[in-house]
Motif scaffolding. Structure first.
Motif, mmCIF file in Angstrom:
data_model
loop_
_atom_site.group_PDB
_atom_site.id
_atom_site.type_symbol
_atom_site.label_atom_id
_atom_site.label_comp_id
_atom_site.label_asym_id
_atom_site.label_seq_id
_atom_site.Cartn_x
_atom_site.Cartn_y
_atom_site.Cartn_z
ATOM 1 N N MET A 1 -10.187 -2.451 7.492
ATOM 2 C CA MET A 1 -10.268 -3.078 6.179
ATOM 3 C C MET A 1 -9.647 -4.464 6.244
ATOM 4 N N GLN A 2 -9.909 -5.233 5.220
ATOM 5 C CA GLN A 2 -9.385 -6.598 5.189
ATOM 6 C C GLN A 2 -8.552 -6.828 3.930
ATOM 7 N N THR A 3 -7.430 -7.529 4.117
ATOM 8 C CA THR A 3 -6.644 -7.942 2.968
ATOM 9 C C THR A 3 -6.439 -9.450 3.051
ATOM 10 N N ILE A 4 -6.145 -10.062 1.921
ATOM 11 C CA ILE A 4 -5.875 -11.497 1.913
ATOM 12 C C ILE A 4 -4.369 -11.697 1.987
ATOM 13 N N TYR A 5 -3.950 -12.460 2.977
ATOM 14 C CA TYR A 5 -2.536 -12.769 3.179
ATOM 15 C C TYR A 5 -2.246 -14.107 2.497
ATOM 16 N N PRO A 6 -1.445 -14.108 1.413
ATOM 17 C CA PRO A 6 -1.223 -15.356 0.686
ATOM 18 C C PRO A 6 -0.364 -16.315 1.505
ATOM 19 N N THR A 7 -0.813 -17.531 1.668
ATOM 20 C CA THR A 7 -0.034 -18.533 2.397
ATOM 21 C C THR A 7 -0.333 -19.912 1.830
ATOM 22 N N SER A 8 0.698 -20.758 1.808
ATOM 23 C CA SER A 8 0.465 -22.132 1.352
ATOM 24 C C SER A 8 0.195 -23.047 2.541
ATOM 25 N N LEU A 9 0.184 -22.501 3.748
ATOM 26 C CA LEU A 9 -0.110 -23.330 4.920
ATOM 27 C C LEU A 9 -1.567 -23.762 4.910
ATOM 28 N N THR A 10 -1.825 -24.932 5.479
ATOM 29 C CA THR A 10 -3.216 -25.330 5.709
ATOM 30 C C THR A 10 -3.668 -24.646 7.005
ATOM 31 N N PRO A 11 -4.976 -24.564 7.236
ATOM 32 C CA PRO A 11 -5.441 -23.990 8.502
ATOM 33 C C PRO A 11 -4.823 -24.711 9.707
ATOM 34 N N PRO A 24 3.569 -10.564 8.335
ATOM 35 C CA PRO A 24 4.159 -9.221 8.280
ATOM 36 C C PRO A 24 3.105 -8.171 7.917
ATOM 37 N N PRO A 25 3.330 -6.933 8.316
ATOM 38 C CA PRO A 25 2.391 -5.887 7.901
ATOM 39 C C PRO A 25 2.496 -5.656 6.400
ATOM 40 N N PRO A 26 1.384 -5.387 5.723
ATOM 41 C CA PRO A 26 1.480 -5.004 4.312
ATOM 42 C C PRO A 26 2.380 -3.775 4.202
ATOM 43 N N GLU A 27 3.122 -3.690 3.108
ATOM 44 C CA GLU A 27 4.084 -2.598 2.955
ATOM 45 C C GLU A 27 3.397 -1.222 2.938
ATOM 46 N N ASN A 28 2.267 -1.192 2.242
ATOM 47 C CA ASN A 28 1.524 0.064 2.166
ATOM 48 C C ASN A 28 0.155 -0.104 2.810
ATOM 49 N N CYS A 29 -0.333 0.942 3.414
ATOM 50 C CA CYS A 29 -1.686 0.915 3.971
ATOM 51 C C CYS A 29 -2.678 0.754 2.813
ATOM 52 N N LEU A 30 -3.632 -0.153 2.969
ATOM 53 C CA LEU A 30 -4.601 -0.380 1.894
ATOM 54 C C LEU A 30 -5.564 0.779 1.761
ATOM 55 N N ASN A 31 -5.665 1.551 2.828
ATOM 56 C CA ASN A 31 -6.639 2.636 2.825
ATOM 57 C C ASN A 31 -6.041 3.933 2.272
ATOM 58 N N VAL A 69 -6.921 3.624 10.291
ATOM 59 C CA VAL A 69 -7.782 2.517 9.877
ATOM 60 C C VAL A 69 -7.066 1.203 10.209
ATOM 61 N N SER A 70 -7.814 0.205 10.688
ATOM 62 C CA SER A 70 -7.185 -1.084 10.974
ATOM 63 C C SER A 70 -7.293 -1.998 9.754
ATOM 64 N N ILE A 71 -6.244 -2.795 9.573
ATOM 65 C CA ILE A 71 -6.154 -3.697 8.423
ATOM 66 C C ILE A 71 -5.995 -5.110 8.977
ATOM 67 N N ARG A 178 -12.618 1.400 0.850
ATOM 68 C CA ARG A 178 -11.749 2.409 1.462
ATOM 69 C C ARG A 178 -12.586 3.358 2.296
ATOM 70 N N ARG A 179 -11.971 3.880 3.345
ATOM 71 C CA ARG A 179 -12.637 4.872 4.185
ATOM 72 C C ARG A 179 -12.261 6.261 3.679
ATOM 73 N N PRO A 180 -13.205 7.190 3.817
ATOM 74 C CA PRO A 180 -12.862 8.565 3.433
ATOM 75 C C PRO A 180 -11.691 9.045 4.280
ATOM 76 N N LEU A 181 -10.714 9.676 3.646
ATOM 77 C CA LEU A 181 -9.543 10.164 4.388
ATOM 78 C C LEU A 181 -9.874 11.500 5.044
ATOM 79 N N GLN A 182 -9.502 11.589 6.309
ATOM 80 C CA GLN A 182 -9.751 12.855 7.013
ATOM 81 C C GLN A 182 -8.628 13.839 6.720
#
Ligand SMILES: [Zn+2]
Length: 184
Positions: A1-11, A24-31, A69-71, A178-182
């Motif tokens: 899955m993909q999340t948006i990492y907020p940053t004020s840096l330019t590319p 940093p890793p998101p605190e909670n898994c998005l899935n 799941v990869s984030i 989201r992916r179905p949870l096994q």
């Protein structure tokens, strides 16, 4: 899955500082929602523009130990699956044709607008009136203005669309679902 990492840096700054190493890793898994379950899992590489240049950035990926799941954490200056950076797309959509980068990427920005128009009926069904009242025949121009008024800029609008509605301006992609949870 993909999340948006907020940053004020330019590319350019992100690349120069090798900032991907500090994401940093998101605190909670998005899935699966489990806290503190994400471990580092290398990077993937993609293109993003900065002014009239094209850069290659490394995007941080994490793996959930719980649901496997990869984030990936896409910096907010980049759009999912689109090379033109977020600020330039926003300037182009706002008609800031005097900007050199908007002129330079004009053809791509027009193509992005057409994709946005094409995705709009689905987008409006997905978000409902979350960003303001929608007419029976919503127009891209009106929806774009509402989105900016409500979210401030395209970076935070994209983040909200992905996190709350599992879509973005240009399409609905598998990486935002989201992916179905096994069963454990
Ligand atoms: Zn998980």
């Amino acid at each position: 899955m993909q999340t948006i990492y907020p940053t004020s840096l330019t590319p350019e700054q992100y690349v120069a500082q090798q900032h991907q190493k500090q994401v940093p890793p998101p605190e909670n898994c998005l899935n699966c929602g489990r806290a503190h379950s994400l471990e580092a899992l290398a990077y993937y590489h993609r293109y993003v523009t900065w002014l009239t240049q094209v850069l290659i950035i490394s995007v941080r990926r994490f793996l959930c130990r719980q649901c496997r799941v990869s984030i990936s954490c896409l910096p907010s200056f980049a759009q999912p699956y689109r090379a033109i950076n977020t600020a330039t797309v926003e300037a182009g959509f706002n008609g800031q044709a005097q900007k050199r980068e908007v002129q330079h990427w004009g053809t791509a920005i027009k193509d992005y607008w057409r994709r946005f128009e094409g995705h709009l009926p689905t987008l409006v069904r997905q978000v409902g009136s979350a960003f303001g009242r929608v007419s029976l025949r919503p127009r891209a121009e009106g929806f774009w203005r509402q989105l900016l008024e409500r979210c401030g800029d395209l970076a935070s609008a994209t983040r909200q669309l992905i996190h709350q509605f599992h879509t973005c301006l240009f399409g609905t992609y598998r990486c935002h679902q989201r992916r179905p949870l096994q069963a454990a």
